[in-house]
Design a protein around this motif. Structure first.
Motif, PDB file in Angstrom:
ATOM      1  N   LYS A 152       0.964  -1.205  -0.121  1.00  0.00           N
ATOM      2  CA  LYS A 152       0.196  -0.220  -0.006  1.00  0.00           C
ATOM      3  C   LYS A 152       0.807   1.264  -0.066  1.00  0.00           C
ATOM      4  O   LYS A 152       0.643   2.065  -0.490  1.00  0.00           O
ATOM      5  CB  LYS A 152      -0.893  -0.018   1.061  1.00  0.00           C
ATOM      6  N   CYS A 153       2.036   1.211   0.658  1.00  0.00           N
ATOM      7  CA  CYS A 153       2.901   2.275   0.814  1.00  0.00           C
ATOM      8  C   CYS A 153       3.382   2.733  -0.657  1.00  0.00           C
ATOM      9  O   CYS A 153       3.657   3.850  -1.026  1.00  0.00           O
ATOM     10  CB  CYS A 153       4.008   1.820   1.734  1.00  0.00           C
ATOM     11  N   GLN A 154       4.008   1.599  -1.266  1.00  0.00           N
ATOM     12  CA  GLN A 154       4.305   1.717  -2.556  1.00  0.00           C
ATOM     13  C   GLN A 154       3.201   2.165  -3.638  1.00  0.00           C
ATOM     14  O   GLN A 154       3.634   3.152  -4.333  1.00  0.00           O
ATOM     15  CB  GLN A 154       4.592   0.233  -3.239  1.00  0.00           C
ATOM     16  N   THR A 155       2.219   1.751  -3.522  1.00  0.00           N
ATOM     17  CA  THR A 155       1.059   2.637  -4.234  1.00  0.00           C
ATOM     18  C   THR A 155       0.705   3.858  -3.976  1.00  0.00           C
ATOM     19  O   THR A 155       0.565   4.788  -5.063  1.00  0.00           O
ATOM     20  CB  THR A 155      -0.480   1.764  -4.038  1.00  0.00           C
ATOM     21  N   GLU A 156       0.696   4.322  -2.853  1.00  0.00           N
ATOM     22  CA  GLU A 156       0.675   5.806  -2.371  1.00  0.00           C
ATOM     23  C   GLU A 156       1.708   6.542  -2.955  1.00  0.00           C
ATOM     24  O   GLU A 156       1.622   7.573  -3.325  1.00  0.00           O
ATOM     25  CB  GLU A 156       0.542   5.703  -0.815  1.00  0.00           C
ATOM     26  N   LEU A 157       3.017   6.194  -2.823  1.00  0.00           N
ATOM     27  CA  LEU A 157       4.111   6.928  -3.145  1.00  0.00           C
ATOM     28  C   LEU A 157       4.254   7.059  -4.657  1.00  0.00           C
ATOM     29  O   LEU A 157       4.651   7.881  -5.201  1.00  0.00           O
ATOM     30  CB  LEU A 157       5.649   6.241  -2.714  1.00  0.00           C
TER      31      LEU A 157
END
Length: 387
Positions: A287-292
């Motif tokens: 999810k962190c990858q998606t947000e960034l």
């Protein structure tokens, strides 16, 4: 560590974002002298001074002085000799007859790493101010030119974690441009504007800086460094200084962890005087990858295995200048409050604001084997941080 406005570690993050945009990432003698017509100079520790009432005294901590009026003192008389010295800001000039030796409390400690000694261990109500001895492994990495017992925030190079009496762990990007002989480590610090704590802080010079061999600003992977000290910290009679445990397996997503530091975290506010802390939940890496990836400059950047994501809550996050500070999570199996370090604060984007993004931190569980290998090479026992 409450946040209301957009802040980040600008210098490091600007380079980080800039290089990502181009396919890269980067990211403190007891002789009286007659008064002279010169500016007062700071008195050496315990040096003769003169009180506001013109009494002969010595520079001591506030809790070492029981102020009394004594007009029979020789310096209260006309034409008395006086010292040109003034005390450091953290000390006061105390009349000699008023100097006392405060009773040092007997504070218990537990064997092993990671123990937290809270003022109210049975009452776990979270506050943004850390208690004295609450995080005894917290280290302030300072410029060696800092001579005062108090330090200004500009003297602060990085946060760090004591993982052996002779080893401090920190973020590589905060120490990369420093030479070993330019920095020192302070343990047992709490109030940076006072020396009135029950126990004194300790300082040790750095002998060697070991940065992970594959760390680079270009990718921001393996953002970790170990500072090898010239002399170990004395833990024998220092119940406010302790060793941190290191985690080997990351806790579940959503686990609430804690980070701490002294740097300014609210735009327009002064820097905190005492150690502060903030809660950071572990963030799902995918999810962190998606947000960034929603950010133009990070759309092609991939999160490396050496990076953990945490935080991202509005109004509560680590931010400017926190680099190198530990991120600790509670060891649930212990009856007493005990923590292990699972992350090292590295970079923040849109920290503490609405729609803020989780922070990018060094994953200590990923670096665990490298730390052990470095310890072995230096001849240090790894049992200090094991639990």
């Amino acid at each position: 560590m409450k946040y209301t406005l957009y802040r980040c570690d600008f210098r490091a993050l600007f380079c980080f974002l800039l290089l990502v945009h181009n396919g890269h990432s980067e990211e403190i003698n007891d002789t009286d002298k007659q008064a002279q017509n010169t500016s007062p100079t700071k008195a050496p520790l315990g040096e003769t001074c003169v009180t506001n009432k013109q009494l002969r005294g010595r520079c001591v901590k506030p809790n070492e002085c029981m102020e009394t009026e004594d007009f029979d003192d020789i310096l209260a008389k006309p034409n008395a000799y006086r010292s040109p010295y003034v005390c450091e800001t953290s000390k006061q000039c105390c009349p000699r007859k008023s100097i006392i030796v405060p009773k040092v409390p007997e504070l218990s400690t537990l064997e092993g790493c990671g123990w937290s000694y809270s003022d109210n261990p049975g009452l776990r109500v979270f506050s943004d101010h850390a208690g004295f001895r609450e995080y005894p492994w917290m280290i302030a990495v300072l410029r060696k030119s800092t001579s005062s017992e108090n330090f200004e925030i500009n003297d602060y190079v990085a946060g760090g974690t004591l993982i052996h009496p002779s080893v401090v762990m920190t973020a590589a990007h905060r120490i990369l441009k420093q030479k070993a002989n330019e920095v020192k480590c302070r343990a047992g610090e709490w109030d940076i504007k006072s020396t009135n704590e029950v126990f004194d802080h300790q300082e040790r010079n750095v002998k060697n800086i070991t940065i992970h061999e594959t760390f680079s600003f270009k990718v921001a992977h393996n953002n970790i460094a170990l500072l090898i000290l010239e002399q170990p910290f004395d833990l024998t009679n220092s119940p406010h200084i302790g060793i941190a445990c290191l985690g080997q397996h990351m806790p579940p997503v959503g686990t609430t962890c804690i980070s701490m530091g002294w740097h300014n975290h609210v735009v327009g506010n002064t820097n905190p005087v005492t150690l502060k802390k903030v809660q950071l939940p572990i963030y799902d890496k995918q999810k962190c990858q998606t947000e960034l990836s929603k950010l133009h400059h990070l759309r092609h950047w991939q999160i490396h295995d050496s990076i953990m994501c945490a935080g991202g809550m509005e109004g509560e996050d680590t931010c400017t200048g926190d680099g190198g500070s530990p991120i600790v999570c509670e060891i649930q199996s212990e009856p007493e409050l005990r923590y292990a370090v699972f992350g090292i604060h590295a970079f923040r984007i849109r920290c503490g604001i609405k729609d803020s993004l989780p922070g990018l931190n060094t994953d200590v569980t990923y670096e665990y084997d490298w730390i052990k290998s470095t310890f072995t090479g230096e001849g240090f026992n790894t049992s200090t941080f094991e639990y």
